[in-house]
Design a protein around this motif. Structure first.
Motif, PDB file in Angstrom:
ATOM      1  N   ARG A   9       0.843  -1.204   0.000  1.00 33.92           N
ATOM      2  CA  ARG A   9       0.000   0.000   0.000  1.00 33.92           C
ATOM      3  C   ARG A   9       0.880   1.258   0.000  1.00 33.92           C
ATOM      4  O   ARG A   9       0.672   2.182  -0.785  1.00 33.92           O
ATOM      5  N   SER A  11       3.965   1.519  -1.014  1.00 34.09           N
ATOM      6  CA  SER A  11       4.703   1.605  -2.272  1.00 34.09           C
ATOM      7  C   SER A  11       3.868   2.287  -3.360  1.00 34.09           C
ATOM      8  O   SER A  11       4.359   3.179  -4.061  1.00 34.09           O
ATOM      9  N   TYR A  12       2.598   1.900  -3.498  1.00 29.35           N
ATOM     10  CA  TYR A  12       1.732   2.527  -4.505  1.00 29.35           C
ATOM     11  C   TYR A  12       1.472   3.993  -4.154  1.00 29.35           C
ATOM     12  O   TYR A  12       1.467   4.851  -5.049  1.00 29.35           O
ATOM     13  N   ASN A  16       2.628   6.999  -6.681  1.00 28.38           N
ATOM     14  CA  ASN A  16       1.665   7.975  -7.203  1.00 28.38           C
ATOM     15  C   ASN A  16       1.931   9.388  -6.717  1.00 28.38           C
ATOM     16  O   ASN A  16       1.399  10.341  -7.276  1.00 28.38           O
ATOM     17  N   ALA A  23       8.893   4.236  -3.250  1.00 29.52           N
ATOM     18  CA  ALA A  23       8.104   3.143  -3.817  1.00 29.52           C
ATOM     19  C   ALA A  23       8.940   1.879  -3.967  1.00 29.52           C
ATOM     20  O   ALA A  23       8.459   0.773  -3.721  1.00 29.52           O
ATOM     21  N   ALA A  69      -0.721   4.321 -11.015  1.00 28.61           N
ATOM     22  CA  ALA A  69      -1.132   2.931 -10.800  1.00 28.61           C
ATOM     23  C   ALA A  69      -1.922   2.951  -9.490  1.00 28.61           C
ATOM     24  O   ALA A  69      -1.345   3.012  -8.408  1.00 28.61           O
ATOM     25  N   THR A  70      -3.243   2.946  -9.603  1.00 31.73           N
ATOM     26  CA  THR A  70      -4.106   3.161  -8.449  1.00 31.73           C
ATOM     27  C   THR A  70      -4.758   1.861  -8.000  1.00 31.73           C
ATOM     28  O   THR A  70      -5.582   1.298  -8.725  1.00 31.73           O
ATOM     29  N   PRO A  71      -4.404   1.387  -6.808  1.00 35.96           N
ATOM     30  CA  PRO A  71      -5.031   0.168  -6.290  1.00 35.96           C
ATOM     31  C   PRO A  71      -6.496   0.411  -5.940  1.00 35.96           C
ATOM     32  O   PRO A  71      -6.851   1.450  -5.402  1.00 35.96           O
ATOM     33  N   TYR A  87      -4.485   1.471 -14.240  1.00 30.54           N
ATOM     34  CA  TYR A  87      -3.474   2.382 -14.747  1.00 30.54           C
ATOM     35  C   TYR A  87      -4.201   3.514 -15.463  1.00 30.54           C
ATOM     36  O   TYR A  87      -5.123   3.273 -16.256  1.00 30.54           O
ATOM     37  N   HIS A 104      -1.717  -7.203 -10.021  1.00 34.18           N
ATOM     38  CA  HIS A 104      -0.316  -7.402  -9.669  1.00 34.18           C
ATOM     39  C   HIS A 104      -0.249  -8.451  -8.571  1.00 34.18           C
ATOM     40  O   HIS A 104      -1.025  -8.393  -7.611  1.00 34.18           O
TER      41      HIS A 104
END
Length: 131
Positions: A9, A11-12, A16, A23, A69-71, A87, A104
Protein backbone atom coordinates in the motif's frame (compact mmCIF):
# COMPACT_ATOMS: atom_id res chain seq x y z
CA UNK A 1 -3.15 -5.31 8.62
CA UNK A 2 -0.46 -7.68 7.39
CA UNK A 3 3.03 -6.09 7.12
CA UNK A 4 3.34 -7.09 3.45
CA UNK A 5 0.00 -5.46 2.65
CA UNK A 6 1.14 -2.29 4.43
CA UNK A 7 4.42 -2.26 2.47
CA UNK A 8 2.59 -2.68 -0.85
CA UNK A 9 0.00 0.00 0.00
CA UNK A 10 2.79 2.41 0.92
CA UNK A 11 4.70 1.60 -2.27
CA UNK A 12 1.73 2.53 -4.50
CA UNK A 13 1.05 5.67 -2.47
CA UNK A 14 4.67 6.76 -2.82
CA UNK A 15 4.79 5.91 -6.53
CA UNK A 16 1.67 7.98 -7.20
CA UNK A 17 3.19 10.86 -5.19
CA UNK A 18 6.30 10.83 -7.44
CA UNK A 19 8.50 9.29 -4.72
CA UNK A 20 10.10 6.52 -6.77
CA UNK A 21 12.83 5.82 -4.20
CA UNK A 22 10.20 5.35 -1.51
CA UNK A 23 8.10 3.14 -3.82
CA UNK A 24 11.06 0.89 -4.59
CA UNK A 25 12.30 0.68 -1.00
CA UNK A 26 10.24 -2.45 -0.23
CA UNK A 27 11.78 -4.36 -3.14
CA UNK A 28 14.70 -6.74 -2.78
CA UNK A 29 17.78 -5.95 -4.90
CA UNK A 30 17.38 -9.39 -6.50
CA UNK A 31 13.66 -9.04 -7.34
CA UNK A 32 12.40 -11.06 -10.31
CA UNK A 33 9.97 -8.88 -12.26
CA UNK A 34 7.52 -10.37 -14.77
CA UNK A 35 6.27 -7.57 -17.02
CA UNK A 36 3.19 -8.50 -19.07
CA UNK A 37 4.01 -10.07 -22.39
CA UNK A 38 2.43 -8.12 -25.21
CA UNK A 39 3.98 -4.87 -24.02
CA UNK A 40 6.98 -3.55 -25.96
CA UNK A 41 9.03 -3.99 -22.78
CA UNK A 42 7.32 -7.20 -21.68
CA UNK A 43 9.39 -10.03 -20.28
CA UNK A 44 11.25 -11.07 -17.18
CA UNK A 45 13.80 -8.80 -15.51
CA UNK A 46 16.26 -9.91 -12.85
CA UNK A 47 17.37 -7.42 -10.23
CA UNK A 48 16.16 -4.01 -9.15
CA UNK A 49 18.68 -2.19 -11.37
CA UNK A 50 17.30 -3.93 -14.48
CA UNK A 51 13.72 -3.19 -13.40
CA UNK A 52 14.49 0.49 -12.89
CA UNK A 53 16.16 0.78 -16.30
CA UNK A 54 13.50 -1.12 -18.28
CA UNK A 55 10.30 -0.25 -16.41
CA UNK A 56 10.47 2.79 -14.16
CA UNK A 57 12.92 5.11 -15.94
CA UNK A 58 10.95 5.17 -19.24
CA UNK A 59 7.53 5.69 -17.56
CA UNK A 60 7.81 9.46 -17.28
CA UNK A 61 10.79 10.03 -19.57
CA UNK A 62 9.48 8.37 -22.73
CA UNK A 63 5.97 6.96 -22.34
CA UNK A 64 3.48 8.75 -20.11
CA UNK A 65 2.20 12.02 -18.72
CA UNK A 66 0.35 11.88 -15.41
CA UNK A 67 0.82 8.10 -15.10
CA UNK A 68 -0.75 6.50 -12.01
CA UNK A 69 -1.13 2.93 -10.80
CA UNK A 70 -4.11 3.16 -8.45
CA UNK A 71 -5.03 0.17 -6.29
CA UNK A 72 -8.73 -0.53 -5.87
CA UNK A 73 -8.26 -3.63 -3.73
CA UNK A 74 -5.24 -5.10 -1.92
CA UNK A 75 -5.48 -8.69 -0.74
CA UNK A 76 -2.96 -10.27 1.61
CA UNK A 77 -2.36 -14.00 1.30
CA UNK A 78 0.58 -14.84 3.56
CA UNK A 79 3.78 -14.24 1.62
CA UNK A 80 1.74 -13.04 -1.39
CA UNK A 81 -0.11 -9.78 -1.95
CA UNK A 82 -2.54 -9.30 -4.85
CA UNK A 83 -3.38 -5.79 -6.04
CA UNK A 84 -6.33 -5.05 -8.32
CA UNK A 85 -6.42 -1.57 -9.75
CA UNK A 86 -6.20 0.74 -12.76
CA UNK A 87 -3.47 2.38 -14.75
CA UNK A 88 -4.29 5.89 -15.94
CA UNK A 89 -2.31 8.50 -17.84
CA UNK A 90 -1.79 10.02 -21.27
CA UNK A 91 0.67 8.92 -23.93
CA UNK A 92 3.57 11.36 -23.91
CA UNK A 93 3.81 11.55 -27.71
CA UNK A 94 0.19 10.80 -28.64
CA UNK A 95 -1.87 12.50 -25.95
CA UNK A 96 -4.10 9.39 -26.02
CA UNK A 97 -5.65 8.43 -22.68
CA UNK A 98 -4.79 5.28 -20.77
CA UNK A 99 -7.41 3.82 -18.42
CA UNK A 100 -7.02 0.06 -18.09
CA UNK A 101 -7.27 -2.52 -15.30
CA UNK A 102 -4.33 -4.38 -13.80
CA UNK A 103 -3.67 -7.24 -11.42
CA UNK A 104 -0.32 -7.40 -9.67
CA UNK A 105 0.90 -10.38 -7.67
CA UNK A 106 3.75 -9.73 -5.23
CA UNK A 107 5.72 -12.34 -3.32
CA UNK A 108 7.59 -11.46 -0.14
CA UNK A 109 10.38 -13.05 1.84
CA UNK A 110 11.62 -11.57 5.12
CA UNK A 111 9.66 -8.36 4.57
CA UNK A 112 11.06 -7.69 1.06
CA UNK A 113 9.33 -8.08 -2.31
CA UNK A 114 11.23 -10.78 -4.20
CA UNK A 115 8.87 -11.36 -7.15
CA UNK A 116 6.31 -9.35 -9.11
CA UNK A 117 3.86 -10.48 -11.81
CA UNK A 118 1.91 -7.95 -13.88
CA UNK A 119 -1.35 -8.77 -15.68
CA UNK A 120 -2.98 -5.99 -17.68
CA UNK A 121 -4.79 -5.00 -20.87
CA UNK A 122 -1.71 -4.82 -23.06
CA UNK A 123 -3.73 -3.77 -26.10
CA UNK A 124 -5.03 -0.67 -24.28
CA UNK A 125 -1.48 0.18 -23.19
CA UNK A 126 -0.03 -0.22 -26.70
CA UNK A 127 -2.91 1.70 -28.35
CA UNK A 128 -2.40 4.68 -26.05
CA UNK A 129 1.28 4.81 -27.03
CA UNK A 130 0.81 4.16 -30.77
CA UNK A 131 1.34 7.14 -33.01
Amino acid sequence: MNENVAAVRSSYERFNADDLEGALSMMDDGIVWHQAQGLPHGGVYHGLAAVRAAIFDPLDEAWWEDFLATPEEIIGCGEHVVVLGRYTGRGKHTGKPLDIPFAHVWRFRDGRAIRFHQFTDTRGWVEALAE
